[in-house]
Design an enzyme around this catalytic site. Sequence first.
Site, short mmCIF file in Angstrom:
data_model
loop_
_atom_site.label_atom_id
_atom_site.label_comp_id
_atom_site.label_asym_id
_atom_site.label_seq_id
_atom_site.Cartn_x
_atom_site.Cartn_y
_atom_site.Cartn_z
N HIS A 64 0.86 -1.18 0.00
CA HIS A 64 0.00 0.00 0.00
C HIS A 64 0.90 1.23 0.00
O HIS A 64 2.02 1.21 0.51
CB HIS A 64 -0.87 -0.04 1.26
CG HIS A 64 -1.96 0.98 1.32
ND1 HIS A 64 -1.71 2.30 1.62
CD2 HIS A 64 -3.30 0.88 1.13
CE1 HIS A 64 -2.87 2.97 1.63
NE2 HIS A 64 -3.84 2.13 1.33
N ASP A 112 2.50 -4.48 7.95
CA ASP A 112 1.23 -3.78 7.73
C ASP A 112 0.12 -4.80 7.92
O ASP A 112 -0.10 -5.67 7.07
CB ASP A 112 1.22 -3.20 6.31
CG ASP A 112 -0.13 -2.57 5.95
OD1 ASP A 112 -1.06 -2.61 6.77
OD2 ASP A 112 -0.25 -2.05 4.82
N GLN A 156 -5.06 -5.55 6.56
CA GLN A 156 -5.96 -6.52 5.96
C GLN A 156 -5.87 -7.90 6.63
O GLN A 156 -6.48 -8.85 6.15
CB GLN A 156 -5.68 -6.64 4.46
CG GLN A 156 -5.85 -5.35 3.68
CD GLN A 156 -7.28 -4.82 3.71
OE1 GLN A 156 -8.23 -5.56 3.94
NE2 GLN A 156 -7.43 -3.52 3.48
N LYS A 185 -11.15 -0.41 9.79
CA LYS A 185 -11.26 -1.62 8.98
C LYS A 185 -11.67 -2.82 9.83
O LYS A 185 -11.89 -3.92 9.29
CB LYS A 185 -9.94 -1.91 8.27
CG LYS A 185 -9.63 -0.96 7.11
CD LYS A 185 -8.33 -1.34 6.43
CE LYS A 185 -8.13 -0.61 5.11
NZ LYS A 185 -7.97 0.83 5.22
N CYS A 223 -4.67 2.29 -3.84
CA CYS A 223 -3.41 2.74 -3.23
C CYS A 223 -2.28 1.74 -3.47
O CYS A 223 -1.39 1.56 -2.63
CB CYS A 223 -3.58 3.00 -1.73
SG CYS A 223 -4.60 4.44 -1.37
#
Length: 438
Positions: free
Chosen positions: A147, A227, A230, A253, A393
């Site tokens: 991202h 990261d 997700q 999220k 992104c």
Amino acid sequence: RAVPRAGVRRGRALGVAAATEERVEEFDFAEVRRDFPILGEVVNGEPLVYLDSAATSQKPAAVLSALDLYYRASNANVHRGAHALSARATEAYERTRDLLKTFVNAERREEIIYTRGASEAINLVAATWGEANIEAGDVIILSVLEHHSNLVPWQLLAKKKGAELAFVGLTEDEQYDVAQLEALLAEHSGRVKLVGLAHVSNTLGCEAPVKEAAALAHAAGAKVLVDGCQSVPHQPVDVQDMDCDFLVASGHKMLGPTGIGFLYGKYEVLEEMPPYQGGGEMIDEVFLDHSTFAPPPARFEAGTPAIAPVVGLGTAIEYLQRIGMDRVQAHERELAEYLESELAKIKGIRIYGPRGADRATALVAFNIEGAHASDLAFFLDQEGVACRAGHHCTQPLHRLFDAKGSLRASMYIYNTKEEVDALIAALKSSLEMLGVEA
């Protein structure tokens, strides 16, 4: 159209009991939908089919109620007052830190730092640890699937410091190539200071082997930033098991409010990092010509924080814990398999990322020959189906595929197979409208 409607419920969540923090032993994911008032909305005369949870999740009634209750009954600044409201607010604010510690299995609560989101968390690491440790000639290894939030801060730091960036590519089945990471670490032996990687790609849906990557990076003397935007909302995450030095995630999220996220960092690493911003809360003592600073996490939380969003995030975590992240993951894997298999039946479709069991989450980005992703998103919206069109992104990744963008359908705990059917039907009618054979 046979799409389950969500009734508007106010107050406590009903699909997953909100009166207890304990895991619910039996429940129906279709019933969970009823905890989300917005899913009862009608868009362009059709029941809303929300398939954009990778961008932001919807919020259960329990989170909405927690925000309302905080402002009605506990609104005060934290840490700074001896009165009852301040104590009440502080307790709720710090309780979320304890919940996050458990949720990602941090060793201690002081390893959890509140930020405005994952983007700020990465920028915090770059501006503190990065400023103190990255020097000219050093190497930062990222990947082509990152991202922008895990690219741009490191680009800025590398330019400022005279450091180099190197990038892990993809395997033939479009997953993170850990063998190439090993090769890059050997190529730049002794110079790699950081390896940054997405746990789960927001475009490909693949899961990186973070534990293996962390072991390789640490053997080469590098720190590891993961990261988790997700992954943390969709599957069990254990920072001690993966042995990362940093992990970032966004609250919005994972059923929480916008404007709140967190950084996990190993305490011994955080302890050596300089402050991110100056102001109240982050200090130990202040003199006219100098100051001393509080230990983590306060050192990195200057000023009045986002108290209400933190409280809302705590309620979101409790909601997910009552379901159980293993169940969340199983539900999404089942949806992912069905979504991918139904999309694959459409003529001329190009699905990005690995197929079958290697898809880690119910997220599929795709293009269809002869149809622009933005046109499809527009026509889908006319039928009440919310998908995302664009580069998500991940512009470098889309350039790798020679694609200006893609259409992405992403699902969460409140989605159903019937909504996949609604997407497929709407796609076919949209393609027909565009004169494209489906």
